[in-house]
Design an enzyme around this catalytic site. Structure first.
Site, PDB file in Angstrom:
ATOM      1  N   CYS A 121     -11.106  -6.903  -2.966  1.00 39.80           N
ATOM      2  CA  CYS A 121      -9.962  -7.035  -2.061  1.00 39.80           C
ATOM      3  C   CYS A 121     -10.516  -7.162  -0.655  1.00 39.80           C
ATOM      4  CB  CYS A 121      -9.033  -5.824  -2.161  1.00 39.80           C
ATOM      5  SG  CYS A 121      -7.429  -6.164  -1.392  1.00 39.80           S
ATOM      6  N   CYS A 123      -8.767  -5.793   2.068  1.00 35.08           N
ATOM      7  CA  CYS A 123      -8.118  -4.875   3.015  1.00 35.08           C
ATOM      8  C   CYS A 123      -9.088  -3.893   3.678  1.00 35.08           C
ATOM      9  CB  CYS A 123      -6.943  -4.153   2.384  1.00 35.08           C
ATOM     10  SG  CYS A 123      -7.385  -3.072   1.017  1.00 35.08           S
ATOM     11  N   LYS A 196       0.757  -4.642  -9.781  1.00 28.83           N
ATOM     12  CA  LYS A 196       0.470  -3.661  -8.730  1.00 28.83           C
ATOM     13  C   LYS A 196       1.653  -3.622  -7.773  1.00 28.83           C
ATOM     14  CE  LYS A 196      -2.698  -2.516  -4.985  1.00 28.83           C
ATOM     15  NZ  LYS A 196      -3.983  -2.791  -4.330  1.00 28.83           N
ATOM     16  N   LYS A 249      -0.337  -0.357 -11.948  1.00 29.33           N
ATOM     17  CA  LYS A 249      -0.672   0.565 -10.863  1.00 29.33           C
ATOM     18  C   LYS A 249       0.495   0.714  -9.913  1.00 29.33           C
ATOM     19  CE  LYS A 249      -3.604   0.869  -6.879  1.00 29.33           C
ATOM     20  NZ  LYS A 249      -4.465   0.199  -5.978  1.00 29.33           N
TER      21      LYS A 249
END
Ligand code: PBG
Length: 325
Positions: A121, A123, A196, A249
């Protein structure tokens, strides 16, 4: 045939009987422990909202991995806290990225005794904290899957055993599968964070990974908590794009989604018992309000009973300790 002929309490009379008819079991083989790696040497920054978890520099991370292997847990999920961040998260794609360094160091020490799952990812690596490249105030899907593909290739070359994209961009599984295959890495599985949700339960993680978005939220790419039909579409698409394992998730507020995925698809399912779920138990236990061990095991059981094969949990070592008793 009903009462008094039928009495379900007959099989609850003692632990041997109860265990004999137990429908759900938990094993150390099911567990993946998330870890946070940061720059430096001998660095151990405790994460205050997640007791027992720390940001660790590579040297201490390797020591932690040895302890994890000693408990019988066989897999870790790595997140990186980089030295510097940039607009696109490109810092995550370099050969000497923080997670790449960690993977090489762990593999050197533990060989194949520990399976390394690399979270993919942007982020943690972007200055703005969003999961991809920003265009007109929102994450641009197609530009972001390019950086995610680069990151995946680099992590796999460093030695990651499984690539786990957590960004929720459309088409990223296909893009990652393509770049890995083009580079001869066709044996590396993809564990996609398929369903997610945009969840409040990630709060403590954002402190841990220093990845909170600087503006807005993640609702334009992560899923609306109210949707389960859409989760089935997300999972189906990821399977079609080449995912080997799919994830739901968070876990606890989404046990119905896990069960529905299990009944709908023939593929291994992972569930992420996320940071907020962990921290709530720790906080209540610290106040003496709950029996931590009992609740931890009940949570693990519920996630497996719902249909998960794999549980990603910050409790992994503690669960192993209970199983080893
Ligand atoms: C990165 C990522 C997040 C989590 C795992 N990967 C945070 C987020 O999406 O904001 C959360 C894990 C947890 O809360 O334990 N995108």
């Amino acid at each position: 045939m009903s009462f008094p002929i039928t009495r379900l309490r007959r099989l609850r009379k003692n632990p041997i009987l109860r265990n004999m008819i137990s429908e759900t079991t938990i094993s150390v083989d099911d567990l993946i422990m998330p870890l946070f790696v940061c720059p430096g040497k001998k660095v151990n920054n405790p994460i205050s909202s997640m007791p027992g978890n720390s940001q660790l520099s590579v040297d201490l991370l390797v020591e932690e991995c040895k302890k994890i292997v000693d408990t019988g847990v066989k897999s870790v999920l790595l997140f990186g806290i980089p030295e510097t961040k940039d607009e696109h998260g490109l810092v995550a794609c370099g050969e000497n990225g923080i997670v790449q360094q960690a993977i090489r160091a762990i593999k050197e020490e533990l060989k194949n005794n520990l399976l390394i799952v690399a979270d993919v990812c942007n982020c943690e690596y972007t200055t703005h904290g969003h999961c991809g490249t920003i265009v007109d105030g929102d994450v641009d899907n197609d530009l972001t899957i390019e950086t995610l593909s680069k990151q995946s290739l680099s992590l796999t070359k460093a030695g990651a055993d499984i690539i786990a994209p957590s960004d929720m961009m459309d088409g990223r599984v296909k893009a990652i599968r393509t770049i890995l295959d083009e580079n001869g890495l066709y044996n590396t599985p993809i564990l996609s964070y398929a369903a997610k949700y945009a969840s409040g339960f990630y709060g403590p993680f954002r402190e841990a990974a220093e990845s909170a978005p600087k503006f807005g939220d993640r609702r334009s790419y992560q899923m609306n908590p109210s949707n389960s039909n859409e989760a089935m579409r997300e999972i189906q698409l990821d399977i079609e794009e080449g995912a080997d394992i799919i994830m739901v998730k968070p876990a606890l507020s989404y046990l119905d989604v896990i069960r529905r995925a299990k009944d709908t698809f023939n593929i291994p399912i992972a569930a992420y018992n996320v940071s907020g779920e962990f921290s709530m138990v720790k906080a209540a236990a610290a106040n003496g309000w709950i029996d931590e061990e009992r609740i931890m095991m009940e949570i693990m059981t519920s996630i497996k009973r719902a249909g998960a094969n794999i549980i990603i949990t910050y409790f992994a070592k503690e669960v192993a300790a209970v199983l080893n008793k």
